[in-house]
Design an enzyme around this catalytic site. Structure first.
Site, PDB file in Angstrom:
ATOM      1  N   GLY A  14       0.824  -1.225   0.000  1.00 19.59           N
ATOM      2  CA  GLY A  14       0.000   0.000   0.000  1.00 19.59           C
ATOM      3  C   GLY A  14       0.844   1.255   0.000  1.00 19.59           C
ATOM      4  O   GLY A  14       0.473   2.281   0.566  1.00 19.59           O
ATOM      5  N   LEU A  18      -1.009   7.748   1.170  1.00 15.40           N
ATOM      6  CA  LEU A  18      -0.565   8.808   2.078  1.00 15.40           C
ATOM      7  C   LEU A  18       0.552   8.325   3.011  1.00 15.40           C
ATOM      8  O   LEU A  18       1.605   8.953   3.124  1.00 15.40           O
ATOM      9  CB  LEU A  18      -1.794   9.251   2.897  1.00 15.40           C
ATOM     10  CG  LEU A  18      -1.602  10.130   4.113  1.00 15.40           C
ATOM     11  CD1 LEU A  18      -1.039  11.485   3.716  1.00 15.40           C
ATOM     12  CD2 LEU A  18      -2.949  10.311   4.843  1.00 15.40           C
ATOM     13  N   VAL A  19       0.334   7.218   3.688  1.00 16.44           N
ATOM     14  CA  VAL A  19       1.282   6.747   4.692  1.00 16.44           C
ATOM     15  C   VAL A  19       2.519   6.127   4.029  1.00 16.44           C
ATOM     16  O   VAL A  19       3.660   6.420   4.388  1.00 16.44           O
ATOM     17  CB  VAL A  19       0.612   5.732   5.649  1.00 16.44           C
ATOM     18  CG1 VAL A  19       1.588   5.277   6.716  1.00 16.44           C
ATOM     19  CG2 VAL A  19      -0.642   6.342   6.292  1.00 16.44           C
ATOM     20  N   GLY A  20       2.277   5.298   3.016  1.00 13.08           N
ATOM     21  CA  GLY A  20       3.388   4.630   2.344  1.00 13.08           C
ATOM     22  C   GLY A  20       4.330   5.599   1.645  1.00 13.08           C
ATOM     23  O   GLY A  20       5.556   5.422   1.676  1.00 13.08           O
ATOM     24  N   TYR A 149     -15.402  -2.132   7.744  1.00 11.90           N
ATOM     25  CA  TYR A 149     -13.987  -1.752   7.777  1.00 11.90           C
ATOM     26  C   TYR A 149     -13.399  -1.959   9.176  1.00 11.90           C
ATOM     27  O   TYR A 149     -12.323  -2.533   9.337  1.00 11.90           O
ATOM     28  CB  TYR A 149     -13.896  -0.290   7.353  1.00 11.90           C
ATOM     29  CG  TYR A 149     -12.538   0.348   7.371  1.00 11.90           C
ATOM     30  CD1 TYR A 149     -11.627   0.137   6.336  1.00 11.90           C
ATOM     31  CD2 TYR A 149     -12.180   1.228   8.399  1.00 11.90           C
ATOM     32  CE1 TYR A 149     -10.390   0.771   6.335  1.00 11.90           C
ATOM     33  CE2 TYR A 149     -10.948   1.855   8.412  1.00 11.90           C
ATOM     34  CZ  TYR A 149     -10.057   1.625   7.376  1.00 11.90           C
ATOM     35  OH  TYR A 149      -8.829   2.265   7.387  1.00 11.90           O
ATOM     36  N   ASN A 178      -5.752  10.499  13.142  1.00 13.09           N
ATOM     37  CA  ASN A 178      -5.974  11.100  11.814  1.00 13.09           C
ATOM     38  C   ASN A 178      -4.652  11.520  11.169  1.00 13.09           C
ATOM     39  O   ASN A 178      -3.941  12.353  11.719  1.00 13.09           O
ATOM     40  CB  ASN A 178      -6.858  12.342  11.942  1.00 13.09           C
ATOM     41  CG  ASN A 178      -8.177  12.026  12.605  1.00 13.09           C
ATOM     42  OD1 ASN A 178      -9.089  11.516  11.981  1.00 13.09           O
ATOM     43  ND2 ASN A 178      -8.268  12.297  13.895  1.00 13.09           N
ATOM     44  N   HIS A 192     -10.814  12.614   4.116  1.00 13.59           N
ATOM     45  CA  HIS A 192     -10.760  12.976   5.533  1.00 13.59           C
ATOM     46  C   HIS A 192     -10.820  14.507   5.661  1.00 13.59           C
ATOM     47  O   HIS A 192     -10.747  15.223   4.672  1.00 13.59           O
ATOM     48  CB  HIS A 192      -9.497  12.405   6.159  1.00 13.59           C
ATOM     49  CG  HIS A 192      -9.499  10.910   6.234  1.00 13.59           C
ATOM     50  ND1 HIS A 192      -8.739  10.118   5.422  1.00 13.59           N
ATOM     51  CD2 HIS A 192     -10.210  10.067   7.025  1.00 13.59           C
ATOM     52  CE1 HIS A 192      -8.959   8.838   5.705  1.00 13.59           C
ATOM     53  NE2 HIS A 192      -9.855   8.775   6.671  1.00 13.59           N
TER      54      HIS A 192
HETATM   55  P1  NDP Z   1      -4.450   5.196   0.739  1.00 13.69           P
HETATM   56  O1  NDP Z   1      -5.881   5.050   0.328  1.00 13.69           O
HETATM   57  O2  NDP Z   1      -3.765   6.502   0.497  1.00 13.69           O
HETATM   58  O3  NDP Z   1      -3.617   3.990   0.077  1.00 13.69           O
HETATM   59  C1  NDP Z   1      -4.105   2.681   0.075  1.00 13.69           C
HETATM   60  C2  NDP Z   1      -3.014   1.794  -0.483  1.00 13.69           C
HETATM   61  O4  NDP Z   1      -3.463   0.437  -0.508  1.00 13.69           O
HETATM   62  C3  NDP Z   1      -2.635   2.158  -1.912  1.00 13.69           C
HETATM   63  O5  NDP Z   1      -1.233   1.999  -2.061  1.00 13.69           O
HETATM   64  C4  NDP Z   1      -3.374   1.111  -2.727  1.00 13.69           C
HETATM   65  O6  NDP Z   1      -2.740   0.849  -3.969  1.00 13.69           O
HETATM   66  C5  NDP Z   1      -3.263  -0.090  -1.812  1.00 13.69           C
HETATM   67  N1  NDP Z   1      -4.268  -1.104  -2.079  1.00 13.69           N
HETATM   68  C6  NDP Z   1      -5.631  -0.967  -2.024  1.00 13.69           C
HETATM   69  N2  NDP Z   1      -6.232  -2.121  -2.378  1.00 13.69           N
HETATM   70  C7  NDP Z   1      -5.234  -3.007  -2.672  1.00 13.69           C
HETATM   71  C8  NDP Z   1      -5.219  -4.358  -3.124  1.00 13.69           C
HETATM   72  N3  NDP Z   1      -6.355  -5.040  -3.327  1.00 13.69           N
HETATM   73  N4  NDP Z   1      -4.020  -4.948  -3.347  1.00 13.69           N
HETATM   74  C9  NDP Z   1      -2.873  -4.272  -3.149  1.00 13.69           C
HETATM   75  N5  NDP Z   1      -2.823  -2.994  -2.706  1.00 13.69           N
HETATM   76  C10 NDP Z   1      -3.989  -2.364  -2.488  1.00 13.69           C
HETATM   77  O7  NDP Z   1      -4.348   4.814   2.243  1.00 13.69           O
HETATM   78  P2  NDP Z   1      -3.593   5.559   3.437  1.00 13.69           P
HETATM   79  O8  NDP Z   1      -2.156   5.756   3.122  1.00 13.69           O
HETATM   80  O9  NDP Z   1      -4.443   6.675   3.888  1.00 13.69           O
HETATM   81  O10 NDP Z   1      -3.733   4.394   4.519  1.00 13.69           O
HETATM   82  C11 NDP Z   1      -2.738   3.403   4.705  1.00 13.69           C
HETATM   83  C12 NDP Z   1      -3.156   2.580   5.883  1.00 13.69           C
HETATM   84  O11 NDP Z   1      -3.338   3.430   6.995  1.00 13.69           O
HETATM   85  C13 NDP Z   1      -4.466   1.830   5.669  1.00 13.69           C
HETATM   86  O12 NDP Z   1      -4.334   0.533   6.196  1.00 13.69           O
HETATM   87  C14 NDP Z   1      -5.473   2.651   6.461  1.00 13.69           C
HETATM   88  O13 NDP Z   1      -6.503   1.830   6.932  1.00 13.69           O
HETATM   89  C15 NDP Z   1      -4.619   3.200   7.571  1.00 13.69           C
HETATM   90  N6  NDP Z   1      -5.084   4.434   8.209  1.00 13.69           N
HETATM   91  C16 NDP Z   1      -5.208   5.618   7.517  1.00 13.69           C
HETATM   92  C17 NDP Z   1      -5.605   6.779   8.202  1.00 13.69           C
HETATM   93  C18 NDP Z   1      -5.739   8.082   7.492  1.00 13.69           C
HETATM   94  O14 NDP Z   1      -6.073   9.089   8.160  1.00 13.69           O
HETATM   95  N7  NDP Z   1      -5.494   8.161   6.197  1.00 13.69           N
HETATM   96  C19 NDP Z   1      -5.892   6.774   9.632  1.00 13.69           C
HETATM   97  C20 NDP Z   1      -5.684   5.508  10.253  1.00 13.69           C
HETATM   98  C21 NDP Z   1      -5.304   4.397   9.555  1.00 13.69           C
HETATM   99  P3  NDP Z   1      -3.147   1.714  -5.305  1.00 13.69           P
HETATM  100  O15 NDP Z   1      -2.730   3.124  -5.056  1.00 13.69           O
HETATM  101  O16 NDP Z   1      -2.339   1.070  -6.378  1.00 13.69           O
HETATM  102  O17 NDP Z   1      -4.618   1.551  -5.464  1.00 13.69           O
END
Ligand code: NDP
Length: 327
Positions: A14, A18-20, A149, A178, A192
């Site tokens: 992932g 945002l986080v990655g 979720y 957040n 968000h």
């Molecule tokens: P994003 O929506 O920005 O990114 C989601 C990532 O997951 C993308 O890299 C996406 O790839 C990948 N992904 C989605 N579906 C699949 C799949 N079927 N197979 C492989 N990869 C997949 O998420 P965030 O960076 O915001 O969140 C990252 C983590 O942090 C998540 O687990 C989320 O639950 C958690 N989180 C986020 C918060 C926030 O405020 N944003 C708060 C608390 C937790 P692609 O871009 O190629 O679709």
């Protein structure tokens, strides 16, 4: 010391989000062998959905076979805003259960030494005594709006404990509050609060229309800058070997009101038009503070980026990358 030829691989799933993206940036810019930098002999691999669909067990297993990761930071998830979640609880439940089960089962089969999965504060019970602490996850059902979720995320903690008990695995999880920063989802409908308000204010400025914030602006939230969160994840990867989840957040005393957020966005964007609150819209919960005492005591403190500095950087990124951003 390990030579560059004897590499170990760390996979981040992932990683396009945002986080990655923040972890990728920290690993790319912190000095080699510094506390949050890449270590000599490490290869970091950053994956997204196009590198393999983690809902599919075969594709997930192929990923492990290809990279043989010694450790995984697992961020990939089906993530959506509240409205999307409310309409698709089954989809969010099922897809996240599949992704997480595949990631952990293949990690076990391929002898991956450590997995840190990413949960969210929505795993906590709807009715709970504040502040949230790591011990309170399973004390009651999560909020009904996005229960699909939330339950899928909660199950990761159950899975981690079961893998530990049955197979001795070192799988753990992190619970960020957040998050905001570059590469966020700035969609107007389904984002968000911070990215949503930034995009609204950006359009108000561009079109000469009013900037209207939903609700009274009074609710308080804890916001963590994605680059700070990235460092906490890297610290966990290096130093943390317990199944117990860790809340990754700024302190309880660092809550910020929605009005303070909106004020800061108006200031940073140089917006001078009409700006008001639509108090006919609901506010949601007034506050839901989470304690970061556990990780702070383990790390011995951490210097978080001041909110205004982080917001400045995020606005700058959004304005410079408007065409490429997720809007
Ligand atoms: P994003 O929506 O920005 O990114 C989601 C990532 O997951 C993308 O890299 C996406 O790839 C990948 N992904 C989605 N579906 C699949 C799949 N079927 N197979 C492989 N990869 C997949 O998420 P965030 O960076 O915001 O969140 C990252 C983590 O942090 C998540 O687990 C989320 O639950 C958690 N989180 C986020 C918060 C926030 O405020 N944003 C708060 C608390 C937790 P692609 O871009 O190629 O679709």
């Amino acid at each position: 010391s390990t030579s560059e030829s004897q590499q170990v691989t760390i996979v981040v799933t992932g990683a396009s989000g945002l986080v990655g993206s923040a972890i990728k940036q920290v690993i790319a810019t912190e000095p080699l062998d510094s506390p949050y930098g890449r270590r000599r002999g490490e290869r970091w691999v950053f994956l997204r959905s196009t590198d393999g669909d983690l809902r599919d067990p075969a594709q997930t297993d192929a990923m492990y076979a290809k990279y043989k990761p010694v450790a995984v930071i697992h961020l990939a998830a089906l993530v959506g805003g509240l409205f999307n979640n409310m309409r698709h609880n089954l989809t969010f439940l099922r897809e996240n259960l599949l992704i997480n089960d595949n990631i952990l089962w293949s990690a076990y089969k391929h002898n991956t030494k450590k997995v840190i999965s990413c949960l969210s504060t929505c795993v906590f019970p709807d009715k709970v005594e504040y502040p949230l602490t790591e011990a309170k996850i399973h004390l009651g059902p999560p909020h009904s709006s996005n229960f699909g979720y939330s339950h899928a995320k909660r199950m990761v903690d159950v899975q981690n404990r079961a893998y530990k008990e049955e197979f001795g695995c070192n799988f753990s999880s992190a619970i960020p509050t957040n998050v905001f920063g570059p590469y966020d989802n700035f969609d107007l409908e389904d984002s968000h609060v911070i990215p949503g308000l930034m995009h609204k204010c950006y359009l108000a400025k561009k079109n000469g229309t009013p900037f209207i914030v939903s609700g009274t602006g009074k609710p308080l939230r804890q916001f963590i800058y994605s680059l700070d969160l990235a460092k906490l994840f890297i610290w966990m990867l290096r130093e943390y070997d317990s199944v117990e989840p860790l809340i990754l957040s700024v302190g309880e005393d660092e809550e910020i009101s929605i009005k303070e957020v909106a004020d800061a966005i108006v200031r940073e964007m140089g917006f001078t038009g009409e700006y008001r609150f639509d108090t006919t819209k609901s506010d949601g919960q007034f506050r839901k503070p989470a304690s970061n005492a556990q990780i702070m005591s383990l790390m011995g403190g951490f210097k978080f980026t001041p909110f205004d500095v982080a917001l400045h950087e995020t606005v700058k990124w959004f304005e410079e990358n408007y065409d490429g951003a997720r809007t």
